[in-house]
Scaffold this active site. Structure first.
Site, PDB file in Angstrom:
ATOM      1  N   PRO A 207       0.817  -1.217   0.000  1.00 15.74           N
ATOM      2  CG  PRO A 207      -0.634  -1.464   1.813  1.00 15.74           C
ATOM      3  CD  PRO A 207       0.540  -2.089   1.154  1.00 15.74           C
TER       4      PRO A 207
ATOM      5  CD  GLN B  41      -2.862  -0.636   4.669  1.00 18.14           C
ATOM      6  OE1 GLN B  41      -2.697   0.493   4.227  1.00 18.14           O
ATOM      7  NE2 GLN B  41      -1.917  -1.314   5.280  1.00 18.14           N
TER       8      GLN B  41
ATOM      9  CE1 TYR C 219      -1.965   6.530  10.721  1.00 19.49           C
ATOM     10  CE2 TYR C 219      -1.337   4.588   9.461  1.00 19.49           C
ATOM     11  CZ  TYR C 219      -1.255   5.956   9.686  1.00 19.49           C
ATOM     12  OH  TYR C 219      -0.468   6.729   8.892  1.00 19.49           O
TER      13      TYR C 219
ATOM     14  NE  ARG D 145       1.825  -3.429   5.750  1.00 21.31           N
ATOM     15  CZ  ARG D 145       2.600  -2.808   4.852  1.00 21.31           C
ATOM     16  NH1 ARG D 145       2.736  -1.506   4.881  1.00 21.31           N
ATOM     17  NH2 ARG D 145       3.213  -3.477   3.919  1.00 21.31           N
TER      18      ARG D 145
ATOM     19  CG  LEU E 288      15.174  -0.796   2.066  1.00 20.52           C
ATOM     20  CD1 LEU E 288      16.468  -0.505   2.824  1.00 20.52           C
ATOM     21  CD2 LEU E 288      15.172  -0.022   0.745  1.00 20.52           C
TER      22      LEU E 288
ATOM     23  NE  ARG F   2      10.835   2.873   0.536  1.00 18.84           N
ATOM     24  CZ  ARG F   2      11.610   2.855   1.618  1.00 18.84           C
ATOM     25  NH1 ARG F   2      12.147   3.958   2.065  1.00 18.84           N
ATOM     26  NH2 ARG F   2      11.834   1.727   2.279  1.00 18.84           N
TER      27      ARG F   2
END
Ligand code: FMN
Length: 381
Positions: free
Chosen positions: A29, A105, A192, A240, A312, A335
């Site tokens: 996400p 999500q 959250y 998650r 990563l 990314r």
């Protein structure tokens, strides 16, 4: 005789309940702060559509709010109206035409609401924003502790609030199916609302939703039970988690939570970290390649729940190695996908798949394969 060229695990399909992914590559996400009236736009169609075109198995849309007041910013999308579901439908339909599955999500920012975008440091909305038509609002949280200086004090949730928030997740999950999503994930990470209950740093309640670990897990587990009960058996449910959050929640806690989630029908634990305290740039886990993989590995081994690792993961052989080690079942990239939306095709080439271009849509695949054939001729192959 061992098979000398086994299909890479990265390109082995995976079935979760009624959904089969064409490969193990997941687009993680990525919030875009580009929604208009909480609806996804053409931006989202292109942003997410290109990942499906690039060959990913599962394309996650960004964190999507279950209610208006649970959004992080005015520019975050939601799925609390039929009109929003319709806007998402256009995107999920396109993703499906490209051979990928889509995931939503579902999130509720709890106390982390009413902020500016990340490139403005997630600063709490101020008087100046209010003058410009973007008034701050207060969030909900297990305890009335603002997420940082300058943020409004969130309302301490009573049992009615708890019921309302759980129901909002149930309604959003049902609406997600109307919107055509194949997979639902509950966002229990990154500071959250669910993690605000889990973490002793943010949960100082004295009632049955606070105190010891079992009390702090209660809200998240009740929420998962309610969402699972509202979904058909064929729909995969992911969660998650921040495996470690820097605020008193650690891996031993996550292992216990994972086992409880598995018992309640969660199909995959999506392993992340951080977010409960400190600035956006605070890294609880050192940013080495595959930095959440050891967490995914331990959780999988100790509980048997399938895991997804993120952080990563950028190289095909790296991703393949994690799957071969059995550390995780799915690899998620964020990314790197922005850098290279065709990463799955390039990974297929790197791992020696015979026709990597076939992962691309036909109007691309035919031409690119032809180009490769011509190049090979030129090299005398
Ligand atoms: C632009 C951007 C937006 C993100 N938005 C979300 C989000 O909405 N929900 C979430 O759980 N993680 C979000 N993340 C975290 C990513 O999903 C991912 O876990 C993290 O970037 C590490 O993976 P990477 O190294 O492949 O980028 C976001 C990351 C980026 C770069």
């Amino acid at each position: 005789m061992p098979d000398e060229n086994p299909t890479p695990l990265l390109f082995t399909p995976m079935t979760m309940r009624g959904v089969t992914l064409r490969n193990r590559i997941v687009v993680s996400p990525m919030s875009q702060y580009s929604a208009v009236n909480a609806e996804p736009t053409d931006w989202h169609l292109v942003h997410l559509g290109k990942f499906a075109m690039g060959g990913a198995g599962l394309v996650f849309c960004e964190e999507t709010s279950v209610s208006e007041r649970s959004r992080k910013t005015y520019d975050c999308p939601g799925i609390y109206t039929d009109s929003q579901a319709k806007a998402w439908r256009r995107i999920t339909d396109f993703i499906r035409t490209q051979g990928a599955a889509s995931a939503i999500q579902l999130g509720h920012a709890g106390r982390k609401v009413a902020t500016r975008a990340p490139w403005d440091g997630f600063a709490p909305l101020s008087e100046a924003d209010a003058v410009a038509g973007r008034a701050p609002w207060s969030g909900l949280a297990p305890s009335p502790i603002p997420f940082r200086e300058g943020a409004m004090v969130p309302k301490e949730m009573d049992t009615d609030d708890i019921r309302t928030v759980i129901q909002a997740h149930v309604d959003a999950a049902k609406r997600s199916l109307d919107a055509g999503f194949d997979v639902i994930e509950i966002h229990g990470a990154h500071g959250y609302i669910i993690q605000q209950f889990l973490s002793p740093a943010t949960n100082q309640r004295k009632d049955g939703y606070g105190g010891d670990r079992a009390g702090r897990m209660r809200f998240g587990l009740e929420l998962i039970e309610a969402v699972r009960a509202a979904l058909p058996d064929s729909v995969p449910l992911l969660f998650r988690v921040s495996c470690v959050d820097g605020g008193g929640w650690g891996m031993d806690d996550t292992v216990v939570l994972a086992a409880e989630l598995k018992r309640r029908g969660v199909d995959v634990l999506d392993c992340s970290s951080g977010g409960i305290e400190g600035p956006l740039t605070l890294h609880i886990v050192p940013r080495v390649p595959g930095y959440h993989v050891p967490f995914a590995d331990r959780i999988k081994r100790e509980t048997g729940i399938p895991t997804m690792a993120v952080g990563l993961i950028t190289e095909a052989h790296q991703a393949e190695g994690y799957l071969r080690d059995g550390s995780c079942d799915l690899v998620a990239l964020a990314r790197e996908m922005m850098w290279d939306p065709n990463w799955p095709v390039h990974a297929a080439a790197a791992l020696g798949l015979p026709k990597p271009h076939e992962l691309l849509p036909r109007p691309y695949a035919w031409w690119l394969q032809r180009r490769e054939d011509v190049r090979a001729l030129g090299r005398g192959v």
